[in-house]
Design an enzyme around this catalytic site. Sequence first.
Site, PDB file in Angstrom:
ATOM      1  N   GLU A  79       0.641  -0.992   0.007  1.00 55.99           N
ATOM      2  CA  GLU A  79       0.046   0.069  -0.236  1.00 55.99           C
ATOM      3  C   GLU A  79       0.831   1.248  -0.056  1.00 55.99           C
ATOM      4  OE1 GLU A  79      -2.493   0.527   3.726  1.00 55.99           O
ATOM      5  OE2 GLU A  79      -1.419  -1.387   4.448  1.00 55.99           O
ATOM      6  N   CYS A 111      -3.265  -3.721   4.637  1.00 48.97           N
ATOM      7  CA  CYS A 111      -2.596  -4.687   5.117  1.00 48.97           C
ATOM      8  C   CYS A 111      -2.919  -6.131   4.668  1.00 48.97           C
ATOM      9  CB  CYS A 111      -2.356  -4.428   6.771  1.00 48.97           C
ATOM     10  SG  CYS A 111      -2.006  -2.704   6.928  1.00 48.97           S
ATOM     11  N   HIS A 233      -1.755  -9.866  12.356  1.00 45.55           N
ATOM     12  CA  HIS A 233      -1.229  -8.670  12.011  1.00 45.55           C
ATOM     13  C   HIS A 233      -1.349  -7.568  12.952  1.00 45.55           C
ATOM     14  CE1 HIS A 233      -1.100  -4.981  10.048  1.00 45.55           C
ATOM     15  NE2 HIS A 233      -2.163  -4.457  10.237  1.00 45.55           N
TER      16      HIS A 233
HETATM   17  N1  CAA Z   1       0.763   3.972  30.989  1.00 48.31           N
HETATM   18  C1  CAA Z   1       0.399   2.512  30.336  1.00 48.31           C
HETATM   19  N2  CAA Z   1      -0.753   2.779  29.518  1.00 48.31           N
HETATM   20  C2  CAA Z   1      -1.225   3.776  28.965  1.00 48.31           C
HETATM   21  C3  CAA Z   1      -0.666   5.168  29.626  1.00 48.31           C
HETATM   22  C4  CAA Z   1       0.463   4.897  30.413  1.00 48.31           C
HETATM   23  N3  CAA Z   1       0.745   6.111  31.100  1.00 48.31           N
HETATM   24  N4  CAA Z   1      -1.207   6.186  28.967  1.00 48.31           N
HETATM   25  C5  CAA Z   1      -2.225   5.529  28.145  1.00 48.31           C
HETATM   26  N5  CAA Z   1      -2.325   4.102  28.236  1.00 48.31           N
HETATM   27  C6  CAA Z   1      -2.902   3.317  27.245  1.00 48.31           C
HETATM   28  C7  CAA Z   1      -4.665   3.623  27.330  1.00 48.31           C
HETATM   29  O1  CAA Z   1      -4.906   3.183  28.188  1.00 48.31           O
HETATM   30  C8  CAA Z   1      -4.692   2.807  26.038  1.00 48.31           C
HETATM   31  O2  CAA Z   1      -5.003   1.316  26.398  1.00 48.31           O
HETATM   32  P1  CAA Z   1      -6.139   0.600  25.908  1.00 48.31           P
HETATM   33  O3  CAA Z   1      -5.968   0.633  24.105  1.00 48.31           O
HETATM   34  O4  CAA Z   1      -5.933  -0.692  26.494  1.00 48.31           O
HETATM   35  O5  CAA Z   1      -7.508   1.218  26.439  1.00 48.31           O
HETATM   36  C9  CAA Z   1      -3.569   2.803  25.177  1.00 48.31           C
HETATM   37  O6  CAA Z   1      -2.608   3.258  26.160  1.00 48.31           O
HETATM   38  C10 CAA Z   1      -3.643   3.753  24.043  1.00 48.31           C
HETATM   39  O7  CAA Z   1      -3.780   4.866  24.553  1.00 48.31           O
HETATM   40  P2  CAA Z   1      -5.116   5.849  23.530  1.00 48.31           P
HETATM   41  O8  CAA Z   1      -6.266   5.175  23.371  1.00 48.31           O
HETATM   42  O9  CAA Z   1      -5.548   7.037  24.320  1.00 48.31           O
HETATM   43  O10 CAA Z   1      -4.105   6.349  22.165  1.00 48.31           O
HETATM   44  P3  CAA Z   1      -4.296   7.084  21.263  1.00 48.31           P
HETATM   45  O11 CAA Z   1      -5.775   7.833  21.098  1.00 48.31           O
HETATM   46  O12 CAA Z   1      -3.013   8.261  21.367  1.00 48.31           O
HETATM   47  O13 CAA Z   1      -4.180   6.313  19.942  1.00 48.31           O
HETATM   48  C11 CAA Z   1      -4.519   4.644  18.485  1.00 48.31           C
HETATM   49  C12 CAA Z   1      -4.109   4.967  19.755  1.00 48.31           C
HETATM   50  C13 CAA Z   1      -5.817   4.711  18.084  1.00 48.31           C
HETATM   51  C14 CAA Z   1      -4.011   3.008  18.065  1.00 48.31           C
HETATM   52  C15 CAA Z   1      -3.517   5.415  17.390  1.00 48.31           C
HETATM   53  O14 CAA Z   1      -2.215   5.147  17.709  1.00 48.31           O
HETATM   54  C16 CAA Z   1      -3.772   5.094  15.853  1.00 48.31           C
HETATM   55  O15 CAA Z   1      -4.694   5.708  15.467  1.00 48.31           O
HETATM   56  N6  CAA Z   1      -2.964   4.246  15.195  1.00 48.31           N
HETATM   57  C17 CAA Z   1      -3.099   4.098  13.819  1.00 48.31           C
HETATM   58  C18 CAA Z   1      -4.346   3.186  13.233  1.00 48.31           C
HETATM   59  C19 CAA Z   1      -4.058   1.622  13.755  1.00 48.31           C
HETATM   60  O16 CAA Z   1      -3.080   1.089  13.963  1.00 48.31           O
HETATM   61  N7  CAA Z   1      -5.090   0.983  13.886  1.00 48.31           N
HETATM   62  C20 CAA Z   1      -5.250  -0.356  14.199  1.00 48.31           C
HETATM   63  C21 CAA Z   1      -6.418  -1.016  13.590  1.00 48.31           C
HETATM   64  S1  CAA Z   1      -6.213  -0.763  11.644  1.00 48.31           S
HETATM   65  C22 CAA Z   1      -5.150  -2.056  11.093  1.00 48.31           C
HETATM   66  O17 CAA Z   1      -4.618  -2.770  11.802  1.00 48.31           O
HETATM   67  C23 CAA Z   1      -4.508  -1.694   9.852  1.00 48.31           C
HETATM   68  C24 CAA Z   1      -3.237  -1.150  10.006  1.00 48.31           C
HETATM   69  O18 CAA Z   1      -2.317  -1.694  10.034  1.00 48.31           O
HETATM   70  C25 CAA Z   1      -3.420   0.613  10.043  1.00 48.31           C
END
Ligand code: CAA
Length: 383
Positions: A79, A111, A233
């Site tokens: 991709e 992916c 994945h």
């Molecule tokens: N200590 C330990 N854990 C902590 C923490 C701390 N101090 N602070 C936060 N966390 C935890 C949160 O509790 C959360 O855990 P859970 O998911 O278990 O609830 C985790 O850290 C992440 O925190 P947030 O949800 O607040 O994170 P975020 O809003 O910054 O975004 C995300 C996370 C949505 C994955 C973002 O990184 C993102 O958009 N990534 C790209 C999209 C992606 O990878 N999607 C995956 C599915 S799609 C796919 O698989 C295809 C592909 O390859 C893209």
Amino acid sequence: MRVGIDKIGLFTPNKYVDMVDLAHARNEDPNKYLIGIGQSEMSVADQTQDAVSMGINATMKYIDRIDKDKIGLLVFGTESGIDQSKSASLFVKTALKLKPEVRTFEVKEACFGLTAALMIARDFVRVHPDQTAMVIGSDIARYGIGTAGEVTQGAGSVSMLIKADPAILALNDGHSAYSEDINDFWRPNDSKLAMVDGKYSTQVYLDFFSKTFADYKKQKKLETNDFDAIIYHLPFTKMGLKANRLAVADQDEATTEKLQNSFDASKQLSRRVGNIYTASLYMSLLSLLENGNLPTGALVGLFSYGSGAMGEFYSGNLVEGYKKEVNAAGDEKMLKRRQKVSVPEYEEIFNTALDDPEDNEELTSDDEKGTWYFAGTKGNIRQ
Ligand code: CAA
């Protein structure tokens, strides 16, 4: 006839960012990245490494150990395409000096691309058991500096040879597939950065996993406990951990421990390389082969997910002697050769790589001798 993965090679570029450094730069608690997301390092591609060069470099890991003349099919899943028309696989075919009679093309469904290629290859080898097929997944994950997705970037490629009587993983017939037209993650033609509805994407991933895993077990009359490992994945390792928790939700302690241990072995490379989109599931497989201790015949379940979205669950059995086919020390050396870059250095590399070099501008690589790289275009033709 058993058909499956006979060779596997991984490549990742020679620079990385430490997640603790990134967390500090983004005013986040490092444990959010290290534990909450589950990533410790992320490979960074400069302008000289793209889908094509990384795909060649991944294949170089095993090319000297195969009979190139037997390859009848070469499929490239990506991709991070470098041309809207010409397949990335043609550049690879030339670099590897494959015979002109090979059938070759590129496939795309986020992916899921490398799984699509693998399934095409499996069926090709079933029809042509005297030939082999090469499949490559190669990607650079770019969400953008300072975005929520930034911590889930990465770069790399996995290349595999598929053949009858394979030396690593014999693929079982059948699969469970599920697709829906949704907008969780996509990249329009005019953007080098992915667009993503991050939280939604994680929900869809888990939903598709639950659906395909349940359906696969039903089809094959299997119980969760029949699996010695389930691999995923891994856009980031916490995503797989969440899916694995669903897999073991109603299981006894022994099954939970078995599947947790195999998941832990499968996430080691991803934790240090980051998301490599099409190749991520297969980097999990390589990590399991290198870091796990599964016996011959062990049943491995594989969950592939491509946003947009497409999910598929299938399985394979480990073949006797599979450990001899992987090179854990070599892969560790490749990771260790990477130069740690500071966050400002990474940002500069990232921004530079968003622009294509000017035509006739010659790029030079700072990677070790023998590594293939993109040297720019001459008369708009890739070098
Ligand atoms: N200590 C330990 N854990 C902590 C923490 C701390 N101090 N602070 C936060 N966390 C935890 C949160 O509790 C959360 O855990 P859970 O998911 O278990 O609830 C985790 O850290 C992440 O925190 P947030 O949800 O607040 O994170 P975020 O809003 O910054 O975004 C995300 C996370 C949505 C994955 C973002 O990184 C993102 O958009 N990534 C790209 C999209 C992606 O990878 N999607 C995956 C599915 S799609 C796919 O698989 C295809 C592909 O390859 C893209």
